[in-house]
Design a protein around this motif. Structure first.
Motif, short mmCIF file in Angstrom:
data_model
loop_
_atom_site.label_atom_id
_atom_site.label_comp_id
_atom_site.label_asym_id
_atom_site.label_seq_id
_atom_site.Cartn_x
_atom_site.Cartn_y
_atom_site.Cartn_z
N GLU A 76 0.95 -1.30 0.00
CA GLU A 76 0.08 -0.16 -0.01
C GLU A 76 1.16 1.20 0.01
N ARG A 77 0.42 2.27 -0.67
CA ARG A 77 1.14 3.55 -0.90
C ARG A 77 2.84 3.28 -1.24
N SER A 78 2.85 2.64 -2.26
CA SER A 78 4.25 2.53 -2.71
C SER A 78 4.21 2.55 -4.30
N GLY A 79 5.49 2.61 -4.99
CA GLY A 79 5.53 2.76 -6.54
C GLY A 79 6.88 2.52 -6.64
N MET A 80 7.04 2.65 -8.19
CA MET A 80 8.59 2.75 -8.46
C MET A 80 8.91 4.06 -9.48
N LEU A 81 10.19 4.52 -9.00
CA LEU A 81 10.55 5.92 -9.36
C LEU A 81 11.58 5.27 -10.44
N PHE A 82 11.58 5.71 -11.78
CA PHE A 82 12.46 5.69 -12.64
C PHE A 82 13.03 6.84 -12.90
N ILE A 83 14.50 6.90 -12.95
CA ILE A 83 15.20 7.98 -12.96
C ILE A 83 16.14 7.93 -14.14
N PHE A 84 16.17 9.02 -15.28
CA PHE A 84 17.01 8.86 -16.40
C PHE A 84 18.14 10.08 -16.53
N GLU A 85 18.82 9.81 -17.37
CA GLU A 85 20.04 10.87 -17.26
C GLU A 85 19.72 12.23 -17.69
N PRO A 98 1.52 -7.71 -14.93
CA PRO A 98 0.31 -8.08 -14.78
C PRO A 98 -0.69 -6.88 -13.93
N LEU A 99 -0.09 -5.98 -13.54
CA LEU A 99 -0.77 -5.00 -12.79
C LEU A 99 -1.27 -3.75 -13.62
N SER A 100 -2.36 -3.33 -13.56
CA SER A 100 -2.79 -1.98 -14.18
C SER A 100 -2.11 -1.00 -13.30
N LEU A 101 -1.51 0.04 -14.21
CA LEU A 101 -0.94 1.19 -13.34
C LEU A 101 -1.37 2.51 -13.87
N ASP A 102 -0.88 3.52 -13.12
CA ASP A 102 -0.74 4.95 -13.43
C ASP A 102 0.72 5.21 -13.57
N ILE A 103 1.00 5.91 -14.75
CA ILE A 103 2.17 6.06 -14.99
C ILE A 103 2.33 7.73 -15.11
N ILE A 104 3.22 8.14 -14.31
CA ILE A 104 3.21 9.66 -14.21
C ILE A 104 4.66 10.19 -14.66
N PHE A 105 4.71 11.05 -15.74
CA PHE A 105 5.94 11.54 -16.37
C PHE A 105 6.10 12.81 -15.54
N VAL A 106 7.55 13.11 -15.36
CA VAL A 106 7.88 14.25 -14.66
C VAL A 106 8.97 14.83 -15.06
N ASN A 107 9.23 16.16 -15.25
CA ASN A 107 10.19 16.81 -16.16
C ASN A 107 11.44 17.06 -14.98
N ALA A 108 12.58 17.61 -15.63
CA ALA A 108 13.65 17.73 -14.78
C ALA A 108 13.76 18.86 -13.60
N SER A 129 5.01 10.26 -23.00
CA SER A 129 4.88 11.28 -22.21
C SER A 129 4.60 12.43 -23.33
N ARG A 130 3.70 13.38 -22.94
CA ARG A 130 3.40 14.53 -23.70
C ARG A 130 4.53 15.46 -24.09
N TYR A 131 5.14 15.62 -23.01
CA TYR A 131 6.41 16.65 -22.87
C TYR A 131 7.42 15.82 -22.48
N PRO A 132 8.74 16.37 -22.74
CA PRO A 132 10.08 15.83 -22.18
C PRO A 132 9.85 15.61 -20.62
N ALA A 133 10.42 14.38 -20.25
CA ALA A 133 10.25 13.88 -18.80
C ALA A 133 11.67 13.53 -18.43
N GLN A 134 12.14 13.25 -17.32
CA GLN A 134 13.31 13.03 -16.68
C GLN A 134 13.10 11.72 -15.74
N PHE A 135 11.87 11.92 -15.02
CA PHE A 135 11.46 11.21 -14.20
C PHE A 135 10.23 10.48 -14.47
N VAL A 136 10.13 9.05 -13.98
CA VAL A 136 8.55 8.62 -14.31
C VAL A 136 8.28 7.80 -12.76
N VAL A 137 7.11 7.75 -12.52
CA VAL A 137 6.46 7.06 -11.27
C VAL A 137 5.47 6.22 -11.75
#
Length: 170
Positions: A76-85, A98-108, A129-137
Motif C-alpha cells: 500500500e502507498r508504494s511505487g517505482m521511481l524511474f530516473i533517467f540521465e 500483470p498490474l494495471s498502473l498509473d504512469i506519471i511523467f515528470v520533467n527535470a 509522455s506528452r512532453y519531455p520528462a526525466q523521471f517517471v513514477v
C-alpha cells in the motif's frame, strides 16, 4: 447420460482453446519479486503534501528495463521511481506487467507533465509522455484519481542512505 456429460466437457475444452491466458499468480508459480524500499516520494501542490509513498528506484538500464514486470502486487502507498540521465520524450509499455498502473511523467524541474491512467496489463502499446520528462513514477491504477494528482503537481523524493556491504557483514 454419459454421452451428455462427455459432450459438455468437450464443449468446455473447445471454448477454452484460442483464449489468451495470463501467467499464474505467484502463489501458484512460487515466484514473488519482493518490493525493495529505496526511499520515499511526496506528491506536492502549492507546498502542501498530497500523499507520500515508499519507492523502489530504477536508475540503471537493467532496472529501468525490468520495471514492474512480473509484479503481482505492491505494498500500500508504494511505487517505482524511474530516473533517467536527461530530460527527453519517454515511452513505456506494459508487456509482462500483470498490474494495471498509473504512469506519471515528470520533467527535470520535478513537475508532472503528463499522466497515463489505468494502463492495460500485458499490453505492448507504447505509452508516451506528452512532453519531455526525466523521471517517471509508476503506481497502482487509480492512484492519481484517488489523490487528485494533476499535471503541474510536483515531486519531492529522497533515497535512503546505503550501507556499504563490508559494514553490514563484520
Amino acid at each position: 447420460m454419459l454421452r451428455v456429460v462427455l459432450m459438455g466437457a468437450f464443449a468446455l475444452l473447445l471454448a477454452g482453446c484460442g483464449r489468451k491466458t495470463q501467467p499464474a499468480p505467484p502463489s501458484l508459480t512460487g515466484r514473488m519479486i519482493p518490493f525493495r524500499e529505496d526511499g520515499t516520494l511526496a506528491f506536492v501542490r502549492n507546498q502542501d503534501t498530497l500523499v507520500t509513498i515508499k519507492i523502489e528506484i530504477a536508475d540503471t538500464d537493467s532496472t529501468r528495463q525490468r520495471g514492474l514486470m512480473e509484479r503481482y502486487a505492491l505494498p500500500e502507498r508504494s511505487g517505482m521511481l524511474f530516473i533517467f540521465e536527461r530530460e527527453e520524450m519517454l515511452g513505456f509499455w506494459m508487456a509482462n506487467t500483470p498490474l494495471s498502473l498509473d504512469i506519471i511523467f515528470v520533467n527535470a524541474d520535478s513537475q508532472i507533465v503528463s499522466i497515463a491512467k489505468y494502463t492495460r496489463p500485458y499490453s505492448t502499446e507504447n505509452i508516451s509522455s506528452r512532453y519531455p520528462a526525466q523521471f517517471v513514477v509508476e503506481v497502482p491504477a487509480g492512484f492519481a484519481d484517488t489523490y487528485g494528482l494533476v499535471e503541474g503537481d510536483r515531486l519531492r523524493w529522497r533515497r535512503y542512505p546505503t550501507t556499504p556491504v563490508a559494514a553490514r557483514n563484520p
